[in-house]
Every structure is written in structure tokens, then in C-alpha cells.
Write an enzyme that holds these catalytic residues in place. Structure first.
Site, PDB file in Angstrom:
ATOM      1  CB  THR A   1      58.118 -73.856  -8.616  1.00  0.00           C
ATOM      2  OG1 THR A   1      58.395 -72.690  -7.857  1.00  0.00           O
ATOM      3  CG2 THR A   1      58.002 -73.498 -10.082  1.00  0.00           C
TER       4      THR A   1
ATOM      5  CB  THR B   1      63.842 -75.068  -5.297  1.00  0.00           C
ATOM      6  OG1 THR B   1      63.369 -73.756  -5.631  1.00  0.00           O
ATOM      7  CG2 THR B   1      63.485 -76.048  -6.391  1.00  0.00           C
ATOM      8  CG  ASP B   2      62.269 -70.550  -2.478  1.00  0.00           C
ATOM      9  OD1 ASP B   2      63.116 -70.564  -3.386  1.00  0.00           O
ATOM     10  OD2 ASP B   2      61.242 -69.840  -2.520  1.00  0.00           O
TER      11      ASP B   2
ATOM     12  CE  LYS C   1      66.203 -71.622  -5.402  1.00  0.00           C
ATOM     13  NZ  LYS C   1      64.771 -71.319  -5.371  1.00  0.00           N
TER      14      LYS C   1
ATOM     15  CE1 TYR D   1      93.617 -65.986  10.026  1.00  0.00           C
ATOM     16  CE2 TYR D   1      92.005 -67.729   9.657  1.00  0.00           C
ATOM     17  CZ  TYR D   1      93.041 -66.926   9.193  1.00  0.00           C
ATOM     18  OH  TYR D   1      93.493 -67.071   7.912  1.00  0.00           O
TER      19      TYR D   1
HETATM   20  N1  ASP Z   1      58.984 -70.519  -4.035  1.00  0.00           N
HETATM   21  C1  ASP Z   1      59.077 -71.857  -4.540  1.00  0.00           C
HETATM   22  C2  ASP Z   1      59.073 -72.812  -3.370  1.00  0.00           C
HETATM   23  O1  ASP Z   1      60.066 -72.994  -2.748  1.00  0.00           O
HETATM   24  C3  ASP Z   1      60.293 -72.028  -5.373  1.00  0.00           C
HETATM   25  C4  ASP Z   1      60.423 -73.377  -6.043  1.00  0.00           C
HETATM   26  O2  ASP Z   1      59.755 -74.333  -5.757  1.00  0.00           O
HETATM   27  O3  ASP Z   1      61.284 -73.465  -6.948  1.00  0.00           O
HETATM   28  O4  ASP Z   1      58.040 -73.363  -3.071  1.00  0.00           O
END
Ligand code: ASP
Length: 353
Positions: free
Chosen positions: A12, A86-87, A157, A277
Site C-alpha cells: 500500500t 502489510t498483509d 498483523k 492436556y
Molecule cells: N494489500 C496490501 C499489501 O499487503 C496491504 C498493505 O500494504 O497495507 O500489499
């Protein structure tokens, strides 16, 4: 002037467009010079385009190429910044942290929630903080986001539409970039700078959920080299044969086929303790490995790397998975408090009924 390599991969941060049309990768360096010219006062910045994609397009082959490229280039710089969507930022940071061992300078990944070209963008400050962290932060692979520096392989994230998009649930921040910028020392170098760029991506990440038909992952077994099971809580999953959805056969058949299984937790805080468990104990008995407090992203990439470097030795692979290579997991601490004796007694009498 100190030298910083800025390697752009997309995300982004460098996109343009936006409602009513979709955001798309755009000419980032032009926007960078226009919107953040002060960056070039902090350091002599060399811009390099690695790729320009939405980070959902990032793949293990690109991580390997990126690591090999950084391995060649890092010794010529005081620090490096990698701009990235960010993804999958946490995945790429994990991969680079496992591939670039003992880097000679900080490698700081950053991105943003809004494109740099927009007025209310978080990109400008993230970039400035990332360059500062590349000059003053610890020599390891980190993520700089919203005024914090995180160990890259510890991050998740957690937000889509707020600026504090990342958290490091099981490890303290390595830097705070408020009015003053302060940094922790980070990882100690343990040997020479080395590249481990190989991965075997033939793994499957299985999230346990109520209603999961065990026949489905069983069908995958012949096609994979390793499984990451994202289990409940301390590493739990259904094993009662009478309730019809036991996952125990998956662990048994995986062992019979020599397919390693690494168990991570769906919970963000604390980690897996397979001895706590019955289901975890059954997994342990079948040779599964608990990932302690590793994030699912870090565990997935670490398994890919372990399979590439220890293809024929289950013992060496298990040791590799359980030993931190870049501070990605906590060793020797019970990450989940044991149930009280009263809870154990209740569980026993409930089973007896
Ligand atoms: N879809 C984008 C990416 O990961 C989201 C971002 O960069 O915030 O490239």
C-alpha cells in the site's frame, strides 16, 4: 553520511488509486522523492526496486531471492530498509530473519496503511522511523511500524484499518520512536553472517475448528512434506473417537509417513504446551513438536526451512524447530500455567461419568 539501502517490494505504501477504484502498485520512488525528501537528509539512501507487488503475491521463491540479494549487498551499507505490504509483512520478516543469520547491520521492514501519496498517510513517518532504526537499531531483522520497532519474527498483523497494525504478543518491543527514539540491543551475533536461503514450501497450515472433518487433512498427507497445525489454546484439538471428529489419526498417519507436525496456538499470547492436556500428550506421543510461543507465520516459514536443510533426519529437524535461530521462540519457560489440582480432579471425574 551513513549509507542505507532502501529495497522496495510493493504494498500500500507505494500504491496509488483508491476509492472508487482499487489501489494498485505505482511508481514509488518518484512519490518518495516528492513526499519524503527529508529522508535523504538522514542518510545517503540508495534506492533499489526488488519488485512492486501487493504483498499477497509474495512467495517463498521471492523470499529466497530477496535474502540472497540482501546477503550480497548488506556489507556495503550501515543499514537496510525493506518496504513491503502489510498483509504478509510478518511472513517475509520471519523468512528474512531465518535466512540472514547474524546480519552485519539492521534490516528494517516497513509499510503503511495508507499510500505515501495521500495526505493522511502513515507512510512518511514509518519510512523516517525505519531509516532511523536502520541506523541506530539492533542488528537483526525487525519491523518498524507506528512508532515501534518489533522483532520481525515475533509480529502479527492485527488491524486492517488502524495505524497500529502490528503487535508482538510474546516479546517486548525493540524500539520506541516517540519524541525520543530508544532502542534495545537485540540479538547478539553468534558467528559470521551467513545465508540460508533454501525452503521447502510443500507444507500445509491446518487451522483446527469445530466441525473440521478429519478426512480432509488426511487426504492431504500424501501431498505434503510437513504440517503446521494451528490448534486451540495450549495445543488442543478433538481426540474423542466417539464424537466422530478425532484428529488423532492425522498425527498417527503423519508419523507413519514421516511427515513432521508442528503445533502452534490460535491464541496470540503465551504458547503451546503439549504436555498439558490429553490431545497434546497424544500428539507428543506421535512425535509432534510444540512450537512454544512462535507465531503461526514464523512456525510455517521455520518448518519450510527445516525441511530444506534437514530432509532426512527427523531428530535434527525436531531440534532445529525447538531451538531459536533468530529469537523467534521462548525456551525453558512454561508458557501456560498448569491447571490447578482441583481442575484436574474435576476433569477426571467428568470423564468417569
Ligand atoms: N494489500 C496490501 C499489501 O499487503 C496491504 C498493505 O500494504 O497495507 O500489499
Amino acid at each position: 553520511m551513513p549509507r542505507v539501502l532502501l529495497l522496495h517490494t510493493g504494498g500500500t505504501l507505494g500504491m496509488a488509486g483508491g476509492r472508487p477504484s482499487a489501489l494498485r502498485p505505482a511508481a514509488f520512488f518518484k512519490t518518495l522523492r516528492k513526499r519524503a525528501p527529508e529522508l535523504f537528509q538522514l542518510a545517503d539512501i540508495e534506492l533499489e526496486l526488488f519488485c512492486n507487488v501487493d504483498s499477497s503475491e509474495m512467495q517463498p521463491e521471492l523470499w529466497s531471492r530477496m535474502a540472497a540479494h540482501l546477503h550480497q549487498r548488506l556489507s556495503h551499507f550501515d543499514g537496510a530498509v525493506v518496504t513491503h505490504g502489510t498483509d504478509t509483512l510478518a511472513h517475509t520478516a520471519s523468512a528474512l530473519s531465518f535466512m540472514l543469520r547474524n546480519p552485519p547491520c539492521p534490516v528494517v521492514l516497513t509499510g503503511s496503511q495508507r499510500p505515501l501519496g495521500e495526505i493522511r498517510s502513515d507512510a512518511r513517518l514509518n519510512l523516517i522511523d525505519a531509516v532511523l532504526s536502520a541506523l541506530q537499531g539492533p542488528r537483526e531483522v525487525t519491523i518498524c511500524f507506528d512508532s515501534h520497532l518489533y522483532r520481525g519474527n515475533r509480529t502479527r498483523k492485527v488491524k486492517v484499518a488502524e495505524y497500529d497494525a502490528f503487535e508482538s504478543p510474546n516479546f517486548p518491543v525493540l524500539g520506541t520512536l516517540g519524541v525520543d527514539a530508544t532502542f534495545e540491543p537485540g540479538l547478539k551475533a553468534r558467528g559470521p553472517f551467513r545465508l540460508f536461503e533454501r525452503l521447502d514450501s510443500r507444507v500445509f497450515l491446518l487451522k483446527v475448528y469445530p466441525g473440521l472433518d478429519p478426512a480432509l487433512p488426511l487426504q492431504l498427507l500424501p501431498h505434503v512434506k510437513g504440517f503446521v497445525v494451528e490448534a486451540y489454546g495450549a495445543g488442543n484439538f478433538p481426540i474423542d473417537p466417539e464424537l466422530g471428529r478425532s484428529l488423532r489419526p492425522l498425527f498417527t498417519q503423519a508419523r507413519e509417513r514421516g511427515v513432521p507436525v508442528l503445533v502452534v496456538s490460535q491464541a496470540h499470547r503465551n504458547g503451546v504446551d503439549l504436555s498439558l492436556y490429553e490431545s497434546g500428550a497424544a500428539a507428543l506421543a506421535e512425535g509432534a513438536v510444540g512450537a512454544a510461543d512462535m507465531t503461526p507465520s514464523a512456525a510455517l516459514v521455520k518448518l519450510m526451512q527445516g525441511l530444506a536443510y534437514h530432509p532426512n533426519s527427523p531428530e535434527a529437524l525436531t531440534r532445529f524447530l525447538q531451538t531459536p535461530v533468530a529469537g523467534e521462540l521462548t525456551v525453558g519457560r512454561l508458557t501456560v500455567p498448569p491447571p490447578s489440582p482441583a481442575r484436574r480432579r474435576n476433569a477426571r471425574s467428568a470423564r468417569a461419568k
